[in-house]
Structures are given as structure tokens and as C-alpha cells.
Scaffold this motif. Structure first.
Motif, mmCIF file in Angstrom:
data_model
loop_
_atom_site.group_PDB
_atom_site.id
_atom_site.type_symbol
_atom_site.label_atom_id
_atom_site.label_comp_id
_atom_site.label_asym_id
_atom_site.label_seq_id
_atom_site.Cartn_x
_atom_site.Cartn_y
_atom_site.Cartn_z
ATOM 1 N N SER A 140 0.826 -1.207 0.000
ATOM 2 C CA SER A 140 0.000 0.000 0.000
ATOM 3 C C SER A 140 0.861 1.259 0.000
ATOM 4 O O SER A 140 2.044 1.237 0.352
ATOM 5 N N LYS A 141 0.251 2.367 -0.386
ATOM 6 C CA LYS A 141 0.965 3.645 -0.382
ATOM 7 C C LYS A 141 1.374 4.032 1.032
ATOM 8 O O LYS A 141 2.448 4.590 1.242
ATOM 9 N N GLN A 142 0.525 3.747 2.006
ATOM 10 C CA GLN A 142 0.824 4.080 3.401
ATOM 11 C C GLN A 142 2.074 3.338 3.873
ATOM 12 O O GLN A 142 2.948 3.923 4.505
ATOM 13 N N ARG A 143 2.179 2.069 3.547
ATOM 14 C CA ARG A 143 3.339 1.285 3.970
ATOM 15 C C ARG A 143 4.619 1.784 3.275
ATOM 16 O O ARG A 143 5.670 1.880 3.893
ATOM 17 N N HIS A 152 5.167 4.865 2.036
ATOM 18 C CA HIS A 152 5.515 6.186 2.538
ATOM 19 C C HIS A 152 6.035 6.129 3.966
ATOM 20 O O HIS A 152 6.912 6.914 4.337
ATOM 21 N N SER A 153 5.508 5.224 4.773
ATOM 22 C CA SER A 153 5.998 5.090 6.147
ATOM 23 C C SER A 153 7.442 4.616 6.165
ATOM 24 O O SER A 153 8.244 5.060 6.988
ATOM 25 N N ARG A 154 7.778 3.732 5.257
ATOM 26 C CA ARG A 154 9.138 3.215 5.194
ATOM 27 C C ARG A 154 10.102 4.291 4.693
ATOM 28 O O ARG A 154 11.200 4.445 5.215
ATOM 29 N N SER A 155 9.685 5.068 3.707
ATOM 30 C CA SER A 155 10.580 6.070 3.149
ATOM 31 C C SER A 155 10.638 7.334 3.997
ATOM 32 O O SER A 155 11.479 8.192 3.755
ATOM 33 N N SER A 156 9.766 7.475 4.989
ATOM 34 C CA SER A 156 9.782 8.677 5.821
ATOM 35 C C SER A 156 10.964 8.683 6.783
ATOM 36 O O SER A 156 11.257 9.718 7.383
#
Length: 62
Positions: free
Chosen positions: A9-12, A14-18
Motif C-alpha cells: 500500500s501507499k501508506q506502507r 511512505h511510512s518506510r521512506s519517511s
């Protein structure tokens, strides 16, 4: 060959790349000239490190 079973998912994603972010450098005060410098480096304004002159000041040849 390895194939993912589920869509990431996009959330997963983006959370990893944050977590890829820059931190501010730690600044300390030079004991000679009181300028803020990065720790464990020669002071660019006065040329001192660990109480000893490491960089001679540039002289202008007029």
C-alpha cells in the motif's frame, strides 16, 4: 523467482521512506574564538583544534 503475494500500500511505502531524513549537525563552541563549529574539526575562523594552531591564517601578498 520471488513475486509479492499482495500489493504494497501507499501508506506502507511512505511510512518506510519517511525514515530517510537529514539530522542537524551538532555544533559546539570553539574555546578560542567562541564561534559555533562542528565537533572534532579545526575551527575555520581561527584555525585552532584541541588548543593548538593547526591552520595558519592566509596572508595577503599586496
Amino acid at each position: 523467482m520471488a513475486v509479492p503475494k499482495h500489493k504494497t500500500s501507499k501508506q506502507r511505502t511512505h511510512s518506510r521512506s519517511s525514515q530517510w531524513k537529514l539530522s542537524t549537525p551538532n555544533l559546539v563552541e570553539c574555546p578560542q574564538c567562541r564561534q559555533l563549529i562542528r565537533s572534532h574539526r579545526v575551527c575555520p575562523s581561527c584555525g585552532y583544534y584541541d588548543g593548538e594552531l593547526k591552520l595558519a591564517e592566509k596572508q595577503d601578498n599586496d
